[in-house]
Design a protein around this motif. Structure first.
Motif, PDB file in Angstrom:
ATOM      1  N   ARG A  55       0.829  -1.209   0.000  1.00 12.40           N
ATOM      2  CA  ARG A  55       0.000   0.000   0.000  1.00 12.40           C
ATOM      3  C   ARG A  55       0.858   1.252   0.000  1.00 12.40           C
ATOM      4  NH1 ARG A  55      -4.525  -1.887   4.342  1.00 12.40           N
ATOM      5  NH2 ARG A  55      -5.785  -3.114   2.898  1.00 12.40           N
ATOM      6  N   LYS A  56       1.946   1.215   0.773  1.00 14.22           N
ATOM      7  CA  LYS A  56       2.844   2.360   0.815  1.00 14.22           C
ATOM      8  C   LYS A  56       3.477   2.584  -0.553  1.00 14.22           C
ATOM      9  CE  LYS A  56       6.800   4.262   3.259  1.00 14.22           C
ATOM     10  NZ  LYS A  56       7.802   4.068   4.312  1.00 14.22           N
ATOM     11  N   ASP A  58       2.213   1.734  -3.434  1.00 16.17           N
ATOM     12  CA  ASP A  58       1.160   2.248  -4.316  1.00 16.17           C
ATOM     13  C   ASP A  58       0.935   3.739  -4.094  1.00 16.17           C
ATOM     14  OD1 ASP A  58       0.807  -0.202  -5.469  1.00 16.17           O
ATOM     15  OD2 ASP A  58      -0.966  -0.735  -4.272  1.00 16.17           O
ATOM     16  N   ARG A  59       0.920   4.161  -2.822  1.00 17.85           N
ATOM     17  CA  ARG A  59       0.747   5.574  -2.506  1.00 17.85           C
ATOM     18  C   ARG A  59       1.877   6.408  -3.107  1.00 17.85           C
ATOM     19  NH1 ARG A  59      -0.552   3.927   2.738  1.00 17.85           N
ATOM     20  NH2 ARG A  59       1.494   4.568   3.476  1.00 17.85           N
ATOM     21  N   LYS A  60       3.107   5.928  -2.933  1.00  9.50           N
ATOM     22  CA  LYS A  60       4.255   6.661  -3.475  1.00  9.50           C
ATOM     23  C   LYS A  60       4.193   6.717  -4.995  1.00  9.50           C
ATOM     24  CE  LYS A  60       7.718   6.533   0.047  1.00  9.50           C
ATOM     25  NZ  LYS A  60       8.308   7.851   0.104  1.00  9.50           N
ATOM     26  N   GLU A  63       1.519   9.169  -6.005  1.00 11.91           N
ATOM     27  CA  GLU A  63       1.961  10.535  -5.724  1.00 11.91           C
ATOM     28  C   GLU A  63       2.966  10.994  -6.799  1.00 11.91           C
ATOM     29  OE1 GLU A  63       5.001  12.254  -2.495  1.00 11.91           O
ATOM     30  OE2 GLU A  63       3.169  11.420  -1.620  1.00 11.91           O
TER      31      GLU A  63
END
Length: 66
Positions: A55-56, A58-60, A63
């Motif tokens: 998830r981290k 994917d967020r990065k 972004e």
């Protein structure tokens, strides 16, 4: 692991040792080994960590793309 003590400065050497131990995950491993962990609990913990990392990432990625 080796830490060099310079000018008889043991406090500085201790700080360097603690930082190296933390970076290598020794403290985390000691905490995990204090109590027995069932294999099913270990699998669940590792799976949760993998999901969190994904998830981290994917967020990065999201972004960076936007």
């Amino acid at each position: 692991m080796q830490i060099i003590v310079r000018d008889n400065n043991v406090d500085q050497a201790l700080r360097a040792l603690k930082k190296k131990l933390q970076r290598e995950g020794v403290y985390r491993e000691m905490k995990l080994r204090r109590h027995y962990e069932k294999p099913s609990e270990k699998r669940a913990r590792e799976h949760a960590a993998a999901v969190s990392r994904a998830r981290k990432a994917d967020r990065k990625r999201a972004e960076r793309d936007s």
